[in-house]
Motif scaffolding. Structure first.
Motif, short mmCIF file in Angstrom:
data_model
loop_
_atom_site.label_atom_id
_atom_site.label_comp_id
_atom_site.label_asym_id
_atom_site.label_seq_id
_atom_site.Cartn_x
_atom_site.Cartn_y
_atom_site.Cartn_z
N TYR A 61 -10.39 -2.71 2.75
CA TYR A 61 -11.56 -3.61 2.68
C TYR A 61 -11.17 -5.01 3.16
CZ TYR A 61 -15.77 -5.85 0.91
OH TYR A 61 -16.96 -6.55 0.81
N THR A 62 -10.00 -5.48 2.70
CA THR A 62 -9.53 -6.79 3.14
C THR A 62 -9.26 -6.79 4.64
OG1 THR A 62 -8.47 -7.12 0.99
CG2 THR A 62 -7.76 -8.56 2.77
N ALA A 63 -8.69 -5.72 5.14
CA ALA A 63 -8.40 -5.62 6.56
C ALA A 63 -9.68 -5.67 7.39
CB ALA A 63 -7.65 -4.32 6.85
N VAL A 64 -10.71 -4.99 6.93
CA VAL A 64 -11.99 -4.99 7.65
C VAL A 64 -12.59 -6.40 7.67
CG1 VAL A 64 -14.38 -4.20 7.55
CG2 VAL A 64 -12.51 -2.56 7.30
N MET A 65 -12.53 -7.10 6.53
CA MET A 65 -13.08 -8.45 6.47
C MET A 65 -12.32 -9.39 7.41
SD MET A 65 -15.66 -8.31 4.41
CE MET A 65 -15.92 -6.73 5.22
N GLU A 66 -11.02 -9.21 7.51
CA GLU A 66 -10.21 -10.08 8.36
C GLU A 66 -10.39 -9.78 9.84
OE1 GLU A 66 -6.23 -9.52 7.06
OE2 GLU A 66 -6.41 -10.85 5.31
N ARG A 67 -10.85 -8.58 10.16
CA ARG A 67 -10.94 -8.17 11.56
C ARG A 67 -12.38 -8.09 12.05
NH1 ARG A 67 -7.09 -3.16 10.33
NH2 ARG A 67 -5.19 -4.33 9.77
N SER B 51 0.83 -1.21 0.00
CA SER B 51 0.00 0.00 0.00
C SER B 51 0.86 1.25 0.00
CB SER B 51 -0.92 0.00 1.23
OG SER B 51 -1.78 -1.12 1.22
N VAL B 52 1.94 1.24 0.82
CA VAL B 52 2.84 2.39 0.87
C VAL B 52 3.49 2.61 -0.49
CG1 VAL B 52 5.03 3.22 1.82
CG2 VAL B 52 3.28 2.26 3.34
N PHE B 53 3.97 1.53 -1.11
CA PHE B 53 4.62 1.66 -2.42
C PHE B 53 3.63 2.12 -3.49
CE2 PHE B 53 8.03 -1.17 -0.71
CZ PHE B 53 9.09 -0.30 -0.96
N ALA B 54 2.37 1.68 -3.39
CA ALA B 54 1.36 2.11 -4.37
C ALA B 54 1.12 3.61 -4.28
CB ALA B 54 0.06 1.35 -4.15
N VAL B 55 1.02 4.11 -3.05
CA VAL B 55 0.85 5.56 -2.87
C VAL B 55 2.09 6.30 -3.35
CG1 VAL B 55 0.51 7.41 -1.19
CG2 VAL B 55 -0.77 5.27 -0.96
N ALA B 56 3.27 5.73 -3.08
CA ALA B 56 4.52 6.35 -3.53
C ALA B 56 4.56 6.43 -5.05
CB ALA B 56 5.72 5.55 -3.01
N ILE B 57 4.13 5.36 -5.71
CA ILE B 57 4.09 5.36 -7.18
C ILE B 57 3.13 6.43 -7.69
CG2 ILE B 57 3.38 4.02 -9.20
CD1 ILE B 57 4.48 1.54 -7.74
N VAL C 236 -5.79 0.71 -4.54
CA VAL C 236 -4.92 -0.07 -3.64
C VAL C 236 -5.32 0.15 -2.19
CG1 VAL C 236 -2.56 -0.33 -2.80
CG2 VAL C 236 -2.99 -0.18 -5.25
N ILE C 237 -5.57 1.40 -1.79
CA ILE C 237 -5.99 1.68 -0.42
C ILE C 237 -7.35 1.04 -0.15
CG2 ILE C 237 -6.74 3.49 1.15
CD1 ILE C 237 -3.75 3.33 0.94
N PHE C 238 -8.25 1.13 -1.12
CA PHE C 238 -9.58 0.52 -0.95
C PHE C 238 -9.45 -0.98 -0.73
CE2 PHE C 238 -13.20 -1.74 -2.70
CZ PHE C 238 -14.27 -1.13 -2.07
N GLN C 239 -8.66 -1.63 -1.59
CA GLN C 239 -8.50 -3.08 -1.46
C GLN C 239 -7.86 -3.46 -0.13
OE1 GLN C 239 -5.45 -4.91 -1.58
NE2 GLN C 239 -6.44 -6.93 -1.56
N PHE D 132 -10.75 8.66 0.61
CA PHE D 132 -11.94 8.14 -0.06
C PHE D 132 -11.84 6.63 -0.32
CE2 PHE D 132 -12.32 12.68 -1.21
CZ PHE D 132 -13.61 12.90 -0.75
N GLY D 133 -10.60 6.15 -0.50
CA GLY D 133 -10.42 4.71 -0.67
C GLY D 133 -10.75 3.94 0.59
N ALA D 134 -10.55 4.55 1.75
CA ALA D 134 -10.80 3.88 3.03
C ALA D 134 -12.20 4.15 3.57
CB ALA D 134 -9.77 4.33 4.06
N LEU D 135 -12.91 5.11 2.99
CA LEU D 135 -14.19 5.54 3.55
C LEU D 135 -15.24 4.43 3.57
CD1 LEU D 135 -15.63 7.92 4.79
CD2 LEU D 135 -16.36 8.62 2.49
N TYR D 136 -15.42 3.75 2.43
CA TYR D 136 -16.43 2.67 2.40
C TYR D 136 -16.08 1.52 3.34
CZ TYR D 136 -19.25 -1.24 0.77
OH TYR D 136 -20.10 -2.31 0.74
N PRO D 137 -14.82 1.00 3.31
CA PRO D 137 -14.47 -0.04 4.28
C PRO D 137 -14.68 0.42 5.73
CG PRO D 137 -12.82 0.06 2.57
CD PRO D 137 -13.72 1.24 2.37
#
Length: 365
Positions: free
Chosen positions: A262-268, A19-25, A256-259, A344-349
């Motif tokens: 979202y995955t983190a929320v499902m796992e937790r 996620s960090v590298f995606a934002v960096a890119i 990338v942030i959304f994914q 906005f990527g994290a808002l829905y999760p």
């Protein structure tokens, strides 16, 4: 809660790093494309203003981007222009856009008249001594070239007769007659730079040019008018290209942030149930997810900015003549866009996590 945020990110280090590298890119893409495009445009404006002319004129069919237009006028037109009142210098030019190792304009000039606009400042060497001589600027010389060396321009071997200070239009200059022979435009010019006795007489000179037989359709501009046309608002494709790349970069960061969130929320799911059963409010749950994405975005943005400075240093070492304009304004824009995309990527999760029923969450396996 802050310990929980950091613990959640450390618990899945690979996903956090991705996620960090995606934002960096995302940040690198925004800053690099802006730095290259604005660098090329503003660099050309600075070099054009350094020519020393007051006006430029060329056949009406030619583009203001003279390098991409053919040489449509006779060099002898310069002799006519010199006879007009208020014109003290008329310098013919034949500019060819070259797409060799780099994209650049090669200037074919009549040295005497071009130098009369504003004299070259020679670092070493001097004017052309023959038809196969070339002059380069100090940025071009930084590639390891010096007076007396051979240089290939337009697939032709030239001897470097002089090195001049940069900012005089182009970076490579050859005799205008040689340019004509190389590109099949003997005796032709792309346009003419004019020096006036007083720049205030530009309107009078423009009228005189249009009143000259055969020059009624010539395009005549002051240098201020020419420089103002070299702006993003006057170049539609410039803005389209810039916005397209920035849009793609923002989408990459958002997805990338959304994914990741979202995955983190499902796992937790079970962890969220425990927090809610302990009295955590919906706002607190949303805050945890938003803070996680914000921390990822901040780290990614910092990494992206640092990497872009590294790219600039590497490009300047490899291509000394390349204009890479990295400004505080675009660093701020890239930072705001990356943080907004992460939010906005994290808002829905985050809202999905906050809406979970604590009983069902506790029963989740």
């Amino acid at each position: 809660m802050n310990k929980l945020v950091i613990g959640n990110l450390v618990h899945r280090p690979l996903r956090s790093l991705i996620s960090v590298f995606a934002v960096a890119i995302e940040v690198i893409m925004i800053l690099s494309i802006a730095a290259i495009m604005f660098g090329m445009l503003n660099g050309q404006k600075v070099r054009t203003s350094g020519i020393g002319a007051d006006m430029i004129t060329h056949p009406g069919a030619a583009s203001n981007l003279i390098g991409v237009s053919g040489a449509a006028a006779s060099i002898k037109v310069a002799d006519v222009l010199k006879t007009l009142p208020h014109v003290t210098v008329a310098a013919p030019i034949n500019i060819k856009l070259s797409s060799g190792a780099t994209l650049e304009n090669i200037y074919g000039i009549d040295f005497k008249s071009y130098d009369a606009l504003r004299p070259f400042t020679f670092v070493s060497g001097g004017p052309f001594q023959g038809a196969d001589d070339a002059i380069i600027d100090d940025f071009e010389a930084a590639k390891g070239k010096k007076v007396g060396d051979s240089i290939e321009i337009l697939s032709h071997k030239f001897r470097i007769s002089g090195v001049v200070e940069h900012g005089k239009g182009g970076r490579k200059f050859i005799p205008i007659d040689t340019m004509g022979q190389l590109i099949g435009t003997e005796g032709k010019a792309s346009g003419f730079y004019l020096k006036l006795d007083d720049p205030k007489n530009s309107d009078v000179v423009k009228a005189e040019i249009h009143a000259t037989p055969g020059m009624e359709q010539y395009d005549v501009q002051t240098m201020d008018e020419l420089l103002s046309s070299l702006a993003p608002d006057k170049l539609p494709l410039f803005n389209v290209g810039l916005r397209t790349v920035i849009g793609i970069a923002i989408i990459i960061g958002f997805l990338v942030i959304f994914q990741s969130m979202y995955t983190a929320v499902m796992e937790r799911t079970r962890e969220i149930g425990i927090l809610k059963s302990l009295g955590a409010s919906k706002a607190a749950i949303v805050g945890v997810v938003i803070r996680e994405s914000g921390l990822l975005a901040i780290c990614g943005t910092a990494l992206g900015i640092a990497a872009t400075f590294g790219i600039r240093a590497a490009l300047h070492a490899k291509f000394p003549t390349m204009d890479f304009e990295l400004t505080g304004r675009w660093i701020s824009i890239a930072t705001i866009l990356s943080l907004a995309g992460a939010f906005f990527g994290a808002l829905y999760p985050a809202l999905k996590a906050a809406s979970k029923d604590p009983i069902e969450a506790l029963a989740y396996e």
